[in-house]
Design a protein around this motif. Sequence first.
Motif: not given
Length: 87
Positions: A25, A29, A61, A64, A67
């Motif tokens: 990730q 964010w 999470s 996520s 995603y």
Amino acid sequence: MTIKQIWFDGDYIYGLADNGETYCQSLLWYPRLRSASSEERSHYTFSTIGIHWRQIDEDISFESFGYKETSRPPQNQSTELLYHKSV
């Protein structure tokens, strides 16, 4: 999916899932995590649904990590992530 281990590299957080897959990730964010020190990043806990950094009040999470990443953080988020070690 459940993340079992995390680590940081540049502007990304990586997670090793219970299925053996590695996910990542962008820290864009997660502005608090991105600007946190290595020491602050090292103090986290796993829950049944994600990862929590109490000192910096940040949560990610497990969901996520699956995603599809976009080029911009959501509105009302500044562009400001961590290392691995459960405490």
